[in-house]
Design a protein around this motif. Sequence first.
Motif, PDB file in Angstrom:
ATOM      1  N   ASP A   2      54.876  23.631  30.366  1.00 40.88           N
ATOM      2  CA  ASP A   2      57.123  22.890  31.430  1.00 40.88           C
ATOM      3  C   ASP A   2      56.005  21.610  31.743  1.00 40.88           C
ATOM      4  O   ASP A   2      54.344  21.555  31.574  1.00 40.88           O
ATOM      5  N   SER A  42      55.143  20.986  35.133  1.00 40.95           N
ATOM      6  CA  SER A  42      54.725  20.918  36.963  1.00 40.95           C
ATOM      7  C   SER A  42      54.191  20.192  37.992  1.00 40.95           C
ATOM      8  O   SER A  42      53.253  19.233  37.496  1.00 40.95           O
ATOM      9  N   CYS A  69      48.895  21.247  36.382  1.00 39.23           N
ATOM     10  CA  CYS A  69      48.761  21.929  34.967  1.00 39.23           C
ATOM     11  C   CYS A  69      49.464  21.674  34.124  1.00 39.23           C
ATOM     12  O   CYS A  69      50.190  20.288  34.434  1.00 39.23           O
ATOM     13  N   HIS A  79      54.028  24.318  39.600  1.00 44.26           N
ATOM     14  CA  HIS A  79      53.325  25.711  39.547  1.00 44.26           C
ATOM     15  C   HIS A  79      54.213  26.422  40.213  1.00 44.26           C
ATOM     16  O   HIS A  79      54.407  26.991  41.390  1.00 44.26           O
ATOM     17  N   THR A  80      53.394  28.045  39.836  1.00 41.87           N
ATOM     18  CA  THR A  80      54.141  29.063  40.168  1.00 41.87           C
ATOM     19  C   THR A  80      52.673  30.167  41.501  1.00 41.87           C
ATOM     20  O   THR A  80      53.419  31.210  41.904  1.00 41.87           O
ATOM     21  N   TYR A  89      53.147  27.666  28.285  1.00 42.21           N
ATOM     22  CA  TYR A  89      53.624  27.711  28.591  1.00 42.21           C
ATOM     23  C   TYR A  89      55.351  27.792  29.214  1.00 42.21           C
ATOM     24  O   TYR A  89      55.417  26.612  28.619  1.00 42.21           O
ATOM     25  N   VAL A 140      50.345  31.433  27.231  1.00 39.74           N
ATOM     26  CA  VAL A 140      49.998  31.367  29.088  1.00 39.74           C
ATOM     27  C   VAL A 140      51.095  32.697  29.601  1.00 39.74           C
ATOM     28  O   VAL A 140      52.317  32.843  29.340  1.00 39.74           O
ATOM     29  N   TYR A 164      51.659  35.718  35.407  1.00 35.52           N
ATOM     30  CA  TYR A 164      51.475  35.400  36.514  1.00 35.52           C
ATOM     31  C   TYR A 164      52.990  34.962  36.617  1.00 35.52           C
ATOM     32  O   TYR A 164      53.737  36.186  35.653  1.00 35.52           O
ATOM     33  N   ASP A 215      44.724  24.798  30.841  1.00 44.57           N
ATOM     34  CA  ASP A 215      46.018  24.000  30.677  1.00 44.57           C
ATOM     35  C   ASP A 215      45.067  22.431  30.674  1.00 44.57           C
ATOM     36  O   ASP A 215      44.654  21.703  29.272  1.00 44.57           O
TER      37      ASP A 215
HETATM   38  O1  PXL Z   1      48.540  26.986  34.344  1.00 47.16           O
HETATM   39  C1  PXL Z   1      49.357  27.694  33.456  1.00 47.16           C
HETATM   40  C2  PXL Z   1      50.623  27.423  34.497  1.00 47.16           C
HETATM   41  C3  PXL Z   1      51.612  26.519  33.486  1.00 47.16           C
HETATM   42  N1  PXL Z   1      52.652  26.646  33.921  1.00 47.16           N
HETATM   43  C4  PXL Z   1      53.268  26.974  35.497  1.00 47.16           C
HETATM   44  C5  PXL Z   1      52.235  28.251  36.347  1.00 47.16           C
HETATM   45  C6  PXL Z   1      51.657  28.025  35.451  1.00 47.16           C
HETATM   46  C7  PXL Z   1      50.627  29.119  36.361  1.00 47.16           C
HETATM   47  O2  PXL Z   1      50.532  29.509  36.908  1.00 47.16           O
HETATM   48  O3  PXL Z   1      52.957  28.692  37.024  1.00 47.16           O
HETATM   49  C8  PXL Z   1      54.639  26.582  35.582  1.00 47.16           C
END
Ligand code: PXL
Length: 274
Positions: free
Chosen positions: A14, A16, A21, A48-49, A85, A112, A120, A216
Motif C-alpha cells: 500500500d 500510506s 511505512c 497506516h492503521t 501489505y 504483512v 493489524y 518495511d
Molecule cells: O508496515 C506495515 C503496514 C503497512 N501498511 C499499513 C499498515 C501497516 C502496519 O500497521 O497499517 C496500512
Amino acid sequence: MKYQAPKTVLCIHDLSAMGRCSIAVIAPVLSAMGHQAVALPTALLSTHTGGLGKPARLNSNSFGLEAIRHYQQLGVSFDCIYSGYLALPENQQLVMEAYDAWPDALKIADPVLGDGGRLYSGMEDMLPAMRQICLRADLVTPNLTEACLLLEKPFPKEEVSQETLKELTQALSGMYRETLITGVRQGRDLVSFGCGEQEFAVRRLALDRSYPGTGDLFGAVLTGALLRGNALSAAADAAAGFVSDAIKHTDPAADPAYGVWFEPVLGHLCNGGI
Ligand code: PXL
C-alpha cells in the motif's frame, strides 16, 4: 563510460502517505540503493492503521491489474517482485499475475499481517491470500507473529529460545522456498533467523523502542542488498543495521506513530555502501 542499468523492482504494497511505512519508505530506500522502484499500490491511505486514528482510504484492485497490463504492453521486465501489505484479499491476484507475467523475477513476499502477537486492523481475512503468495515466493520474510499465523501456532507467551526460533524457521522452510523470520526479541538482542540453503542468525542490540514501518524498512534494504548480489545473511545484516541506525537517529521524545526518522540516514545506503 559503460552504463549499468538499475535493477527494477515492482513494489506491491500500500501507499500510506504519512507514518513512514509501506511504499513511502520502500521507494526511497530502493532508490538510494541504486534501484528503480515501481509502485503498484494495493491501496492509498492517508496514514497506516497503527495508532493515527482511522485513515482515509482508497482501495483498488482494478488499478493494479490495469497497471500490470500496461507494463506488459510496454515490454517492461522486472528483476524483482516485492510484495507486502494487501488491502483486500483480491489483491492476491495482483501478486499472482505479476508472478505469471515475470516468472524470472526474484519473488520476495513479506506476509504483512500483524505484530506483537496481534493482527493489524483489517487483516482478519488476509491469511489465506498471504499463504498462497508465500507458496510461490522465493523468499518469505515474516515477523514472529506472522510466522505463528502461517504455521497456525499460538503466539508464544514467553521469549522464544534460539532452538524454538530455529524450529519455527525450519517448519516454514518445509513449506516455502526460503524463509527469514525477522525482528525477534531474545534477551537484549533483536534477532533475525534465516533458513534455506544455509541457517544463520543476525543479531543487533534491541533499542527498546518500537515503531510502525520498521518491517518495511528492513524488507526494502534486504531487497536492495539482495539485488546488489549479497548473500541473504549479508543482506539481513545490512537491513538490521540500517533499521537500528534509523532508530538511533529518531528523537525518543517523538510520537512513535509517525515512524522512524530514516531520512537523515538514507545517505548511508548510497554509493554502494551496502
Ligand atoms: O508496515 C506495515 C503496514 C503497512 N501498511 C499499513 C499498515 C501497516 C502496519 O500497521 O497499517 C496500512
